[in-house]
Design a protein around this motif. Structure first.
Motif, PDB file in Angstrom:
ATOM      1  N   PHE A 230       5.011  16.718 -40.988  1.00 20.55           N
ATOM      2  CA  PHE A 230       6.282  17.387 -41.219  1.00 20.55           C
ATOM      3  C   PHE A 230       6.542  18.370 -40.082  1.00 20.55           C
ATOM      4  O   PHE A 230       5.609  18.909 -39.487  1.00 20.55           O
TER       5      PHE A 230
ATOM      6  N   SER B  53       9.394  21.533 -38.503  1.00 18.97           N
ATOM      7  CA  SER B  53      10.542  22.420 -38.693  1.00 18.97           C
ATOM      8  C   SER B  53      11.634  22.133 -37.680  1.00 18.97           C
ATOM      9  O   SER B  53      12.714  22.724 -37.743  1.00 18.97           O
TER      10      SER B  53
ATOM     11  N   TYR C 266      14.876  19.027 -43.178  1.00 21.96           N
ATOM     12  CA  TYR C 266      13.997  18.538 -44.241  1.00 21.96           C
ATOM     13  C   TYR C 266      14.795  17.735 -45.266  1.00 21.96           C
ATOM     14  O   TYR C 266      15.956  18.032 -45.561  1.00 21.96           O
TER      15      TYR C 266
ATOM     16  N   THR D  15      17.795  22.312 -44.604  1.00 22.16           N
ATOM     17  CA  THR D  15      17.474  21.275 -45.584  1.00 22.16           C
ATOM     18  C   THR D  15      18.666  20.334 -45.726  1.00 22.16           C
ATOM     19  O   THR D  15      19.754  20.743 -46.126  1.00 22.16           O
TER      20      THR D  15
ATOM     21  N   ASN E 270      10.824  13.205 -42.602  1.00 21.87           N
ATOM     22  CA  ASN E 270      10.539  14.630 -42.811  1.00 21.87           C
ATOM     23  C   ASN E 270      10.773  14.979 -44.276  1.00 21.87           C
ATOM     24  O   ASN E 270      11.503  15.915 -44.604  1.00 21.87           O
ATOM     25  N   ARG E 271      10.097  14.224 -45.155  1.00 24.28           N
ATOM     26  CA  ARG E 271      10.419  14.199 -46.585  1.00 24.28           C
ATOM     27  C   ARG E 271       9.190  14.535 -47.444  1.00 24.28           C
ATOM     28  O   ARG E 271       8.516  13.660 -47.960  1.00 24.28           O
TER      29      ARG E 271
ATOM     30  N   GLU F 211       7.198  26.576 -46.266  1.00 29.58           N
ATOM     31  CA  GLU F 211       7.097  26.050 -44.909  1.00 29.58           C
ATOM     32  C   GLU F 211       5.715  26.290 -44.305  1.00 29.58           C
ATOM     33  O   GLU F 211       5.244  25.492 -43.498  1.00 29.58           O
TER      34      GLU F 211
END
Length: 347
Positions: free
Chosen positions: A2, A4, A8, A63, A261-262, A305
């Motif tokens: 994942f 940043s 997301y 998000t 990115n889940r 996060e």
């Protein structure tokens, strides 16, 4: 796994509570009158405060979407779903809510629709048949109540989709269900082949009434259907060619969660790679092998996060894929053993 640096997309199971007793659901003890399996169901849920803490204005801006659905529960059984939906859509987050539609009164659904349409969010209503068949899989649900709720929601102008799992007992109703979906104002009609017949062509269960029943594999596949020129449904002579070929990721495993990115968040607050591995013995052993206790990846103990950018997601999963040491990953994202879907039309 994942990052940043990309928006997301979260898959969140708000609760393990549910009003239904679907025989093939992992929460259901199918031979015990479709009652909840109390070794798996603990009546837990995430609340509004969890989302206020982790889905701040700044984090919501990064998000793209949150999908409310899961392995054990129906999101409508979460006591604060509506308040959570309003919190998120007021901050611009697009949502998907997956439900059997049997809970809450129509006025509640009107308020849900008003909140959902702010961000073009969608309702995935799982209706596996019509008035005389839907309850054969969606055990304990009432068709009339579902229809009232669906009409109240659709009347707000919010997007609703009809998702239909094909069984032998409902395959003859696909054309009629498709027609009804259009009449009611659904924006999409999707057929689904379930993979839960892995033990054979039938699946035995006992209804709450004590009646012994069996689900049967249908004679048709979702890919055999297409929208006809007259707006109905046509059956192809041969199924359409499969679109999921061999995956090209690490050692043949192309992780869907990493690709999109889940991350997955369970109703216990645990962060996992996906709904297929969460809570599994394999996940527990994998984490324990690297000295990672469950408190380390629970959103009630650490910022969300921080968890996502730390181990095991930072490097340990990719290392395990390279070593081909995770059976669930090979099974689901190497062999692509997931439910197959065919959307016949979408507005």
């Amino acid at each position: 796994m994942f990052t940043s640096e990309r928006p997301y997309i979260f898959h969140v199971e708000l609760t393990d509570k549910c009003n239904a007793g679907c025989p093939m659901c992992p929460r259901t003890d199918a031979m015990n009158f479709c009652k909840p399996d109390r070794t798996k169901v603990f009546n837990v849920e995430l609340g509004l405060e969890d989302f206020r803490t982790h889905f701040t204005d700044e984090f919501c801006a990064r998000t793209e979407e949150i999908v409310f659905g899961g392995a054990y529960g129906d999101p409508l059984a979460a006591s604060q779903l509506l308040e959570i939906v309003e919190h998120l859509t007021e901050r611009g987050v697009r949502l998907a809510v997956s439900t059997n539609g049997g809970l809450r009164p129509p006025k509640w659904w009107t308020r849900l629709g008003e909140a959902m349409k702010r961000t073009g969010s969608r309702l995935e209503l799982h209706l596996d048949g019509l008035a005389d068949t839907n309850h054969l899989y969606r055990v304990n649900t009432r068709w009339e109540r579902i229809m009232e709720n669906a009409r109240a929601y659709i009347a707000t102008g919010a997007r609703a989709e009809w998702h239909f799992i094909i069984f032998k007992h409902n395959q003859h109703q696909i054309e009629e269900a498709n027609r009804l979906s259009k009449e009611m104002g659904f924006a999409e009609f999707t057929l689904i082949d379930t993979i839960r017949f892995s033990g054979g062509p039938t699946y035995d269960y006992v209804m709450p009434t004590g009646e012994r029943c069996a689900l049967e594999l249908p004679d048709v596949k979702a890919a055999q259907f297409r929208a006809s020129d007259d707006g109905g449904v046509a059956l192809l002579e041969k199924p359409a060619a499969a679109t999921d070929g061999p995956r090209l990721g690490v050692n043949g495993i192309d992780c869907k969660s990493a690709a999109f990115n889940r991350p997955y968040i369970s109703a216990h607050g645990q962060v996992s790679a996906c709904c297929w591995v969460t809570g599994s013995d394999e996940e527990a052993a994998f984490f324990a092998d690297h000295g990672l206790g469950p408190e380390r990846y629970n959103i009630r103990n650490r910022p969300l996060e921080d968890i996502l950018l730390d181990e095991p997601f930072a490097s340990l999963y990719a290392r395990a894929w390279a070593q081909d040491s995770l059976k669930n990953c090979r099974h689901k994202c190497g062999r692509m053993l997931r439910n197959k879907r065919n959307t016949l039309w979408s507005a």
